[in-house]
Design a protein around this motif. Structure first.
Motif, short mmCIF file in Angstrom:
data_model
loop_
_atom_site.label_atom_id
_atom_site.label_comp_id
_atom_site.label_asym_id
_atom_site.label_seq_id
_atom_site.Cartn_x
_atom_site.Cartn_y
_atom_site.Cartn_z
N SER A 19 77.01 -0.57 56.22
CA SER A 19 75.72 0.11 56.28
C SER A 19 75.52 0.95 55.03
CB SER A 19 75.59 1.00 57.52
OG SER A 19 76.26 2.23 57.34
N PHE A 20 74.26 1.17 54.66
CA PHE A 20 73.95 2.03 53.52
C PHE A 20 74.33 3.49 53.84
CE2 PHE A 20 70.34 -0.66 51.43
CZ PHE A 20 71.25 -1.69 51.23
N THR A 21 74.09 3.90 55.08
CA THR A 21 74.36 5.29 55.46
C THR A 21 75.85 5.60 55.35
OG1 THR A 21 72.48 5.28 56.97
CG2 THR A 21 74.13 6.99 57.30
N ALA A 22 76.71 4.71 55.90
CA ALA A 22 78.15 4.94 55.84
C ALA A 22 78.66 4.88 54.40
CB ALA A 22 78.87 3.92 56.70
N ALA A 23 78.12 3.96 53.60
CA ALA A 23 78.52 3.87 52.20
C ALA A 23 78.18 5.16 51.46
CB ALA A 23 77.86 2.68 51.53
N ALA A 24 77.01 5.70 51.74
CA ALA A 24 76.61 6.95 51.09
C ALA A 24 77.55 8.09 51.46
CB ALA A 24 75.17 7.29 51.49
N ALA A 25 77.93 8.16 52.74
CA ALA A 25 78.84 9.22 53.19
C ALA A 25 80.20 9.12 52.51
CB ALA A 25 79.00 9.16 54.71
N ARG A 26 80.71 7.90 52.37
CA ARG A 26 82.03 7.73 51.76
C ARG A 26 82.01 8.04 50.28
NH1 ARG A 26 84.77 2.31 54.44
NH2 ARG A 26 84.54 2.92 56.63
N LEU A 27 80.89 7.73 49.62
CA LEU A 27 80.79 7.95 48.18
C LEU A 27 80.30 9.35 47.82
CD1 LEU A 27 79.21 4.52 47.24
CD2 LEU A 27 81.50 5.29 46.58
N GLY A 28 79.80 10.09 48.80
CA GLY A 28 79.27 11.41 48.53
C GLY A 28 77.88 11.37 47.93
N TYR A 29 77.15 10.28 48.17
CA TYR A 29 75.79 10.12 47.67
C TYR A 29 74.80 10.32 48.82
CZ TYR A 29 78.02 7.67 43.70
OH TYR A 29 78.78 7.32 42.62
N THR A 30 73.53 10.44 48.45
CA THR A 30 72.49 10.39 49.46
C THR A 30 72.21 8.92 49.79
OG1 THR A 30 70.69 10.32 47.84
CG2 THR A 30 71.45 12.51 48.57
N GLN A 31 71.62 8.69 50.96
CA GLN A 31 71.30 7.31 51.32
C GLN A 31 70.27 6.72 50.36
OE1 GLN A 31 70.26 6.67 55.42
NE2 GLN A 31 69.64 4.56 55.10
N SER A 32 69.33 7.55 49.90
CA SER A 32 68.32 7.04 48.97
C SER A 32 68.96 6.63 47.65
CB SER A 32 67.24 8.10 48.74
OG SER A 32 67.79 9.28 48.18
N VAL A 34 72.01 5.41 47.29
CA VAL A 34 72.67 4.13 47.54
C VAL A 34 71.63 3.01 47.60
CG1 VAL A 34 73.90 2.79 49.31
CG2 VAL A 34 74.71 5.06 48.66
N SER A 35 70.49 3.28 48.24
CA SER A 35 69.43 2.26 48.31
C SER A 35 68.92 1.91 46.92
CB SER A 35 68.28 2.77 49.18
OG SER A 35 68.71 2.97 50.52
N ARG A 36 68.79 2.92 46.05
CA ARG A 36 68.33 2.65 44.68
C ARG A 36 69.35 1.82 43.92
NH1 ARG A 36 66.66 8.08 44.99
NH2 ARG A 36 68.50 8.77 43.81
N GLN A 37 70.64 2.14 44.09
CA GLN A 37 71.68 1.35 43.43
C GLN A 37 71.68 -0.08 43.93
OE1 GLN A 37 73.83 1.89 40.99
NE2 GLN A 37 73.36 4.05 40.60
N ALA A 38 71.49 -0.25 45.24
CA ALA A 38 71.47 -1.61 45.80
C ALA A 38 70.28 -2.40 45.25
CB ALA A 38 71.38 -1.53 47.33
N ALA A 39 69.12 -1.77 45.16
CA ALA A 39 67.95 -2.44 44.61
C ALA A 39 68.15 -2.79 43.14
CB ALA A 39 66.72 -1.56 44.79
N SER A 40 68.76 -1.86 42.39
CA SER A 40 69.03 -2.12 40.98
C SER A 40 69.99 -3.29 40.80
CB SER A 40 69.59 -0.86 40.32
OG SER A 40 69.94 -1.10 38.97
N LEU A 41 71.01 -3.36 41.67
CA LEU A 41 71.95 -4.48 41.61
C LEU A 41 71.24 -5.81 41.84
CD1 LEU A 41 75.14 -3.30 43.57
CD2 LEU A 41 75.06 -4.09 41.20
N GLU A 42 70.37 -5.83 42.82
CA GLU A 42 69.65 -7.07 43.12
C GLU A 42 68.73 -7.48 41.98
OE1 GLU A 42 69.50 -7.48 47.92
OE2 GLU A 42 68.00 -6.14 47.05
N ARG A 43 68.09 -6.50 41.32
CA ARG A 43 67.24 -6.83 40.18
C ARG A 43 68.07 -7.38 39.03
NH1 ARG A 43 64.74 -1.89 41.52
NH2 ARG A 43 65.92 -0.83 39.87
#
Length: 297
Positions: A19-32, A34-43
């Protein structure tokens, strides 16, 4: 492709946590973030990497392809950092994951054997359910995992190529009950007698099973305590506060006041202990740790 190491770490954590939420918690990031990084990866990849599903996020075939390369790239970056800072490890590291009851019964003799036969190997450990550890293997967060499965022992996940899996042992699921009270002095219990028993179980979620309740219980379980830690669960049993299921192989490490009961009137519940890793040729340290697990279990 213009992909950052941060993006690759986000990809790895999403694959492991589901999940994006759990990934954010483990990395110390906000969920937004992580979502931006995921979108950037896909682009950057020009492909859909993530599949949003009701039970969480899974990687698409393109995402799994990128993940395989991400593991190599991140490992190389870690090695480069160690070389530049002069902190190259003097030992060979193996990251081992274990299902929740395996640590008490399996881990100590494995570490003792390795200390005698392969002292150059350092093992770090983490606990989790089998689904969690399978995701961690795929994500490259651990190198080896001790897992459990129940008949008919299907593949551990639906991804390809399949994980390399070896059978360690088969063990019977039994019920841990207080040595005093309703089941005092007994070695067996009929499944119907368990219908109204107070159960101590690990919490369930969409992607994880309910642990600690007899699978063939003929009624909705009455759960009085929820705990993941096995020591907590068994001490609650010893205190007379409920019953829980355990693999019979845990018998040598039971606290005083706990008895094991075989369940009658229902098919035996067998659990297979497995050791799994990513496919391909293993490193010598992973081979040594695998050998220690299979020989001491």
């Amino acid at each position: 492709m213009d992909i950052s190491s941060t993006g690759l770490r986000v990809l790895q954590q999403i694959a492991e946590s589901g999940s994006f939420t759990a990934a954010a918690a483990r990395l110390g990031y906000t969920q937004s973030a992580v979502s931006r990084q995921a979108a950037s990866l896909e682009r950057s990849a020009g492909a859909t990497l993530f599949e949003r599903r009701p039970d969480g996020v899974r990687l698409t075939p393109a995402g799994l392809t990128l993940l395989r390369h991400a593991r190599t790239i991140l490992d190389c970056l870690t090695a480069a950092e160690r070389d530049l800072t002069g902190t190259a490890p003097r030992t060979e590291l193996v990251r081992l994951g274990l299902f929740l009851s395996a640590g008490a019964a399996i881990l100590p003799p494995v570490l003792a054997r390795l200390a005698a036969t392969d002292p150059q190997i350092t093992v770090t450990t983490t606990e989790g359910t089998t689904p969690t550890l399978v995701r961690a293997l795929r994500a490259g967060s651990i190198d080896l995992a001790v897992l459990t499965s129940r008949p008919p022992h299907r593949p551990l996940d639906g991804e390809s190529p399949r994980l390399h899996v070896e059978t360690v042992a088969d063990t019977e699921l039994v019920v841990a009950a207080p040595s005093t009270g309703a089941f005092a002095g007994r070695t067996a219990v009929h499944v119907d007698e368990l219908a109204d028993a107070p159960w101590i179980a690990a919490p369930a979620s969409n992607s994880e099973p309910l642990l600690g309740v007899w699978p063939g219980l003929p009624a909705r379980p009455h759960i009085v305590h929820s705990a993941r830690d096995w020591l907590t669960k068994l001490q609650l049993v010893a205190g007379g506060f409920g019953v829980t299921t355990v693999p019979s192989r845990l018998s040598p490490v039971l606290p005083p006041g706990v008895s094991l009961l075989h369940v009658e009137g229902a098919p035996p519940e067998l659990r297979r202990v497995l050791v799994a890793r990513l496919p391909g040729r293993p490193t010598p340290p992973i081979t040594a740790v695998t050998r220690a697990i299979t020989s001491t279990a």
